[in-house]
Write a protein that holds these residues in place. Structure first.
Motif, PDB file in Angstrom:
ATOM      1  N   ILE A  12     -15.598 -26.391   8.088  1.00  0.00           N
ATOM      2  CA  ILE A  12     -14.466 -25.884   8.858  1.00  0.00           C
ATOM      3  C   ILE A  12     -14.307 -26.806  10.058  1.00  0.00           C
ATOM      4  O   ILE A  12     -15.107 -26.773  10.994  1.00  0.00           O
ATOM      5  N   ALA A  13     -13.298 -27.666   9.992  1.00  0.00           N
ATOM      6  CA  ALA A  13     -13.080 -28.672  11.033  1.00  0.00           C
ATOM      7  C   ALA A  13     -12.103 -28.124  12.067  1.00  0.00           C
ATOM      8  O   ALA A  13     -11.006 -27.682  11.726  1.00  0.00           O
ATOM      9  N   CYS A  14     -12.503 -28.161  13.319  1.00  0.00           N
ATOM     10  CA  CYS A  14     -11.686 -27.586  14.387  1.00  0.00           C
ATOM     11  C   CYS A  14     -11.863 -28.409  15.657  1.00  0.00           C
ATOM     12  O   CYS A  14     -12.773 -29.236  15.752  1.00  0.00           O
ATOM     13  N   ASN A  15     -11.005 -28.172  16.606  1.00  0.00           N
ATOM     14  CA  ASN A  15     -11.112 -28.901  17.864  1.00  0.00           C
ATOM     15  C   ASN A  15     -12.339 -28.464  18.650  1.00  0.00           C
ATOM     16  O   ASN A  15     -13.168 -29.283  19.039  1.00  0.00           O
ATOM     17  N   HIS A  16     -12.472 -27.158  18.880  1.00  0.00           N
ATOM     18  CA  HIS A  16     -13.612 -26.618  19.618  1.00  0.00           C
ATOM     19  C   HIS A  16     -14.470 -25.760  18.702  1.00  0.00           C
ATOM     20  O   HIS A  16     -13.948 -24.908  17.973  1.00  0.00           O
ATOM     21  N   LEU A  17     -15.763 -25.950  18.746  1.00  0.00           N
ATOM     22  CA  LEU A  17     -16.674 -25.101  17.986  1.00  0.00           C
ATOM     23  C   LEU A  17     -16.625 -23.671  18.522  1.00  0.00           C
ATOM     24  O   LEU A  17     -16.380 -23.453  19.714  1.00  0.00           O
ATOM     25  N   PRO A  18     -16.872 -22.674  17.664  1.00  0.00           N
ATOM     26  CA  PRO A  18     -16.868 -21.274  18.126  1.00  0.00           C
ATOM     27  C   PRO A  18     -18.156 -20.928  18.873  1.00  0.00           C
ATOM     28  O   PRO A  18     -18.907 -20.030  18.495  1.00  0.00           O
ATOM     29  N   ILE A  19     -18.399 -21.666  19.937  1.00  0.00           N
ATOM     30  CA  ILE A  19     -19.630 -21.540  20.714  1.00  0.00           C
ATOM     31  C   ILE A  19     -19.269 -21.426  22.190  1.00  0.00           C
ATOM     32  O   ILE A  19     -18.443 -22.185  22.698  1.00  0.00           O
ATOM     33  N   ARG A  20     -19.894 -20.465  22.875  1.00  0.00           N
ATOM     34  CA  ARG A  20     -19.774 -20.382  24.331  1.00  0.00           C
ATOM     35  C   ARG A  20     -20.916 -21.172  24.959  1.00  0.00           C
ATOM     36  O   ARG A  20     -22.055 -21.107  24.489  1.00  0.00           O
ATOM     37  N   VAL A  21     -20.602 -21.882  26.027  1.00  0.00           N
ATOM     38  CA  VAL A  21     -21.585 -22.759  26.664  1.00  0.00           C
ATOM     39  C   VAL A  21     -21.635 -22.455  28.158  1.00  0.00           C
ATOM     40  O   VAL A  21     -20.594 -22.280  28.793  1.00  0.00           O
ATOM     41  N   LYS A  22     -22.829 -22.383  28.694  1.00  0.00           N
ATOM     42  CA  LYS A  22     -22.976 -22.262  30.145  1.00  0.00           C
ATOM     43  C   LYS A  22     -24.257 -22.968  30.567  1.00  0.00           C
ATOM     44  O   LYS A  22     -25.187 -23.141  29.775  1.00  0.00           O
ATOM     45  N   LEU A  54     -20.251 -24.934   7.310  1.00  0.00           N
ATOM     46  CA  LEU A  54     -20.622 -25.735   8.472  1.00  0.00           C
ATOM     47  C   LEU A  54     -19.385 -25.953   9.336  1.00  0.00           C
ATOM     48  O   LEU A  54     -18.359 -26.433   8.853  1.00  0.00           O
ATOM     49  N   PHE A  55     -19.476 -25.570  10.607  1.00  0.00           N
ATOM     50  CA  PHE A  55     -18.389 -25.802  11.554  1.00  0.00           C
ATOM     51  C   PHE A  55     -18.576 -27.178  12.194  1.00  0.00           C
ATOM     52  O   PHE A  55     -19.670 -27.512  12.653  1.00  0.00           O
ATOM     53  N   VAL A  56     -17.505 -27.951  12.235  1.00  0.00           N
ATOM     54  CA  VAL A  56     -17.544 -29.278  12.848  1.00  0.00           C
ATOM     55  C   VAL A  56     -16.462 -29.344  13.917  1.00  0.00           C
ATOM     56  O   VAL A  56     -15.289 -29.063  13.646  1.00  0.00           O
ATOM     57  N   HIS A 149      -8.283 -27.119  10.817  1.00  0.00           N
ATOM     58  CA  HIS A 149      -7.538 -26.160  11.622  1.00  0.00           C
ATOM     59  C   HIS A 149      -6.692 -26.839  12.688  1.00  0.00           C
ATOM     60  O   HIS A 149      -7.201 -27.569  13.535  1.00  0.00           O
ATOM     61  N   ASP A 150      -5.406 -26.600  12.612  1.00  0.00           N
ATOM     62  CA  ASP A 150      -4.430 -26.816  13.673  1.00  0.00           C
ATOM     63  C   ASP A 150      -4.092 -28.282  13.934  1.00  0.00           C
ATOM     64  O   ASP A 150      -4.566 -29.194  13.269  1.00  0.00           O
ATOM     65  N   TYR A 151      -3.233 -28.471  14.941  1.00  0.00           N
ATOM     66  CA  TYR A 151      -2.593 -29.763  15.172  1.00  0.00           C
ATOM     67  C   TYR A 151      -3.508 -30.796  15.811  1.00  0.00           C
ATOM     68  O   TYR A 151      -3.139 -31.962  15.934  1.00  0.00           O
ATOM     69  N   HIS A 152      -4.700 -30.396  16.225  1.00  0.00           N
ATOM     70  CA  HIS A 152      -5.612 -31.347  16.851  1.00  0.00           C
ATOM     71  C   HIS A 152      -6.164 -32.368  15.858  1.00  0.00           C
ATOM     72  O   HIS A 152      -6.649 -33.428  16.262  1.00  0.00           O
ATOM     73  N   LEU A 153      -6.090 -32.063  14.560  1.00  0.00           N
ATOM     74  CA  LEU A 153      -6.728 -32.912  13.543  1.00  0.00           C
ATOM     75  C   LEU A 153      -5.749 -33.263  12.422  1.00  0.00           C
ATOM     76  O   LEU A 153      -6.113 -33.282  11.250  1.00  0.00           O
ATOM     77  N   LEU A 154      -4.530 -33.592  12.771  1.00  0.00           N
ATOM     78  CA  LEU A 154      -3.505 -33.793  11.747  1.00  0.00           C
ATOM     79  C   LEU A 154      -3.664 -35.096  10.971  1.00  0.00           C
ATOM     80  O   LEU A 154      -3.120 -35.215   9.869  1.00  0.00           O
TER      81      LEU A 154
END
Length: 353
Positions: A12-22, A54-56, A149-154
């Motif tokens: 699953i290729a996306c701009n931001h991983l579904p991870i919160r970071v602090k 695998l999320f990328v 996913h979405d326009y970030h990876l067209l």
């Protein structure tokens, strides 16, 4: 009983991983983000036979190069996430520059009206966009299924198809697709259309968005689609590309569970809760809109607030509102008003109903 071997992988290729970071006391701290749309997309994927998912994508923070390998190993082990690391300059040009200042306005029918307006094509930002897509592409192999996913990876479908001719890939656009009159103003229009056609399946929210895409293919590439028993296809260099209308919904059980949470108490006399997610883009237009909204809220509250009754007509929440807090708003609200000029993937109406 032996578990069946997992011999298929879905990226699953996306701009931001579904991870919160602090930043914690001992370094970076990570946790899974259930509210991320790509995380929720995983729930609808069948797992029979077993499928390795695998999320990328990238992280919202810059990681020191010395820590990148260790963090990548931890995220893959704990969350099945593979971070791609973009240097700060590339990330700024790719995301804040090309994605937010050029592609987003284009897909939402906002054209530049002056040399200083956002949306004017910039070749340097385009090259950064291609480089970022290339870095994501390096995580795939020829046996993978890739869901983009979405326009970030067209441009990712073209990069994948060039490297792995038989790879199976799909694209789902979270945003509108503009009419051909708008899309034809973009200098790299053919590159984007041909890249989308290098996927095996292209998904849109509505038939109108799909119709605009098909019109662009016809008018700019000379490609005509076919329909048969409700399916829409295009023939592209001997491959059949499917076009699907897939309006996105929500997980009913997850939202029913949300209404059971009672950790929030609300002031008596609540009028309007103005929820404004922080903008992901920057620029003069964003700052001007921010100031205008804040000034309007202040003017209304100054005129109509009743301090003695602890009444504030507008509660201005300029921050991310997590699911459990949204559930509390929905449970007490008499109506929900969505004010997007032109909507992309907005699940608030589904959540509220």
């Amino acid at each position: 009983m032996l578990k069946p071997a997992i011999d298929r992988r879905l990226i699953i290729a996306c701009n931001h991983l579904p991870i919160r970071v602090k930043r914690g006391t001992s370094g970076w701290e990570f946790e899974w983000d259930d509210d991320a749309l790509v995380a929720q997309a995983k729930e609808g994927i069948p797992n029979d036979p077993p499928l390795d998912i695998l999320f990328v994508g990238s992280l919202p923070v810059d990681i020191d190069p010395d820590d990148q390998d260790m963090i990548a190993a931890d995220l893959k082990r704990l969350y099945r996430c593979c971070p791609v690391y973009l240097d700060h300059d590339l990330k700024e040009k790719y995301y804040k520059g090309f994605c937010k200042q050029q592609l987003w306005p284009l897909f939402h029918y906002i054209l530049p009206v002056s040399p200083s307006s956002c949306g004017r094509f910039n070749a340097d930002l385009w090259q950064a966009y291609v480089r970022a897509n290339k870095i994501v592409e390096e995580s795939a192999s020829d046996s993978d299924f890739v869901w983009i996913h979405d326009y970030h990876l067209l441009v990712l479908p073209s990069l994948l198809r060039k490297r792995f001719n038989r790879i199976r890939a799909g694209v789902f656009l979270h945003c509108p697709f503009p009419s051909s009159e708008i899309f034809r103003t973009f200098p790299k229009r053919e590159e984007l259309l041909r890249s989308l056609l290098n996927a095996d399946l292209i998904g849109f929210h509505t038939f109108d968005y799909a119709r605009h895409f098909l019109s662009c293919c016809s008018r700019m590439l000379g490609l005509e689609h076919e329909t048969s028993r409700g399916s829409i296809t295009l023939d592209y260099y001997g491959r059949t590309v499917g076009i699907k209308i897939m309006p996105t919904g929500v997980n009913p059980q997850r939202y029913l569970d949300g209404f059971a949470w009672n950790e929030f108490k609300w002031r008596r006399g609540l009028g309007t809760a103005e929820v404004t997610n922080p903008p992901r883009s920057t620029g003069r237009e964003v700052l001007e809109l921010h100031r205008a909204v804040a000034a309007l809220v202040e003017a209304i509250n100054t005129k109509y607030a009743k301090p003695s009754a602890k009444y504030l007509p507008v509660h201005y929440l300029e921050r991310h509102v997590p699911l459990h807090e949204r559930m509390a708003f929905y449970s007490v609200a008499d109506c929900a008003v969505v004010t997007a000029t032109r909507d992309g993937m907005n699940l608030v109406p589904y959540e509220y109903v």
